[in-house]
Design an enzyme around this catalytic site. Structure first.
Site, PDB file in Angstrom:
ATOM      1  N   CYS A 116       0.590  -0.883   0.275  1.00 40.94           N
ATOM      2  CA  CYS A 116       0.448   0.102  -0.018  1.00 40.94           C
ATOM      3  C   CYS A 116       0.996   1.074  -0.172  1.00 40.94           C
ATOM      4  CB  CYS A 116      -1.364   0.252   1.039  1.00 40.94           C
ATOM      5  SG  CYS A 116      -2.044  -1.078   1.500  1.00 40.94           S
ATOM      6  N   HIS A 257      -3.421   6.953   2.007  1.00 39.65           N
ATOM      7  CA  HIS A 257      -4.000   5.281   1.372  1.00 39.65           C
ATOM      8  C   HIS A 257      -4.942   5.394   2.043  1.00 39.65           C
ATOM      9  CE1 HIS A 257      -4.302   1.448   0.606  1.00 39.65           C
ATOM     10  NE2 HIS A 257      -4.204   0.434   2.134  1.00 39.65           N
ATOM     11  N   ASN A 287     -10.423  -0.310  -0.614  1.00 42.88           N
ATOM     12  CA  ASN A 287      -8.985  -0.447  -0.150  1.00 42.88           C
ATOM     13  C   ASN A 287      -8.677  -0.661  -0.762  1.00 42.88           C
ATOM     14  OD1 ASN A 287      -5.833  -0.951   0.764  1.00 42.88           O
ATOM     15  ND2 ASN A 287      -6.258  -1.135   2.417  1.00 42.88           N
TER      16      ASN A 287
END
EC number: 2.3.1.180
Length: 332
Positions: A116, A257, A287
């Protein structure tokens, strides 16, 4: 860190989404969960899930072509392609497939894996090639198909992840628009978030054996990852701002993020940043790992919210564990 050499500009953005949408209500028919349970704990209401005909390379290529067009360039002007991904179509790398798909005949291409944090790490890596004069036009893509590696029977993880791709074009210029950055890793916390390989012994001959294993589904200690993020992300952003000689009040947009709305809210509170400067689109996308920051950036650029000269702070955090931040000024 900052560098007084050649400058870096951010001149175009793009993104791509798969067509299929999986809502929280749909998930509630698969596992013991509900829209209320997911949305109140994460801020996520739906995610996009790639079907059997969609690949990481095709999605990354769409985002790349969009970013190149936004920069008023053609693919043959790109010198370097960095594809940040943890879910390649080919373990040997997928960036070269993207290079071929978009016709970037002059570009060298390689994958970068930092989960990420991948897009932020990719931007910082690209900047070093530009600052040294090695390349002039660099395409950085963040793309992941995490639905490939989700245990759809595990409600603690399957509700979180989605698929997508985003990209930016970075270009050499006289004045540096990458104002500062920081990157960090802590391998002692690697076990908190994994997509691990499990080896199985394969006897060959005599006493010699090889491995023929497989990758397992994503596992995560959500509580530890949350604690890590709300502690380290404000810290790394503060250091990045310090390097640039700026404060949080100078930020026009903060793009974190898109892991969990509670993390975003906690970081904004720590930085004393108004909520209207925090970019959040996880309700629509979930996500998407390395894709989450460039997708959000592109949406805000195309909506007209991000204007040339705006200062954007980005921070990625996740598996590794890794975390980092970059502060940039949008446009030439």
């Amino acid at each position: 860190m900052t560098n007084g050499g050649a400058g870096v500009a951010f001149v175009g953005s793009g993104s791509a989404q798969v067509k299929t949408v999986l809502s929280n209500e749909m998930l509630s028919r698969m596992v013991d969960t509900s829209d209320e349970w997911i949305s109140t704990r994460t801020g996520i209401r739906q995610r996009h899930v790639a079907n059997g005909d969609e690949s990481l390379a095709s999605l990354a290529a769409q985002a790349a072509e969009s970013a190149i067009a936004a920069a008023n360039m053609t693919p043959d002007a790109i010198d370097l392609i960095i594809l940040a991904t943890s879910t390649p179509d080919d373990l040997f790398g997928t960036a070269c497939q993207v290079q071929a798909a978009i016709g970037a005949t002059k570009a060298v291409a390689f994958d970068l894996t930092a989960a990420c944090s991948g897009f932020v790490f990719g931007v910082v890596t690209a900047a070093q090639f530009i600052r040294t004069g090695a390349y002039e036009n660099v395409l950085v893509i963040g793309a992941d198909l995490l639905s490939r590696w989700v245990d759809w029977d595990d409600r603690t993880t399957c509700v979180l992840f989605g698929d997508g791709a985003g990209a930016v074009v970075m270009q050499a210029c006289d004045r540096d628009r990458l104002l500062g950055f920081e990157m960090h890793s802590n391998g002692t916390m690697n076990g908190c978030l994994n997509l691990a390989y499990t080896p199985n012994s394969l006897p060959l001959v005599d006493d010699i054996a090889s491995q023929k294993g497989s990758f397992t589904a994503i596992t995560m200690n959500g509580r530890e990852v949350y604690r890590f993020a709300v502690s380290r992300v404000p810290e790394v952003l503060g250091k990045t701002l310090f390097h640039a000689g700026l404060s949080a009040s100078d930020i026009d947009w903060l793009i974190l993020h898109q892991a969990n709305q509670r993390i975003l809210d906690a970081v904004a509170k720590r930085l004393k940043l108004p909520a209207d400067r925090m970019v959040s689109n996880m309700a629509k996308h979930g996500n998407t790992s390395a894709a989450s920051i460039p997708i959000a950036l592109d949406e805000w650029v195309r909506s007209g919210k991000v204007q040339p000269g705006h200062k954007i702070a980005m921070s990625g955090f996740g598996a590794g564990l890794t975390w980092g931040a970059a502060l940039l000024e949008w446009g030439l």
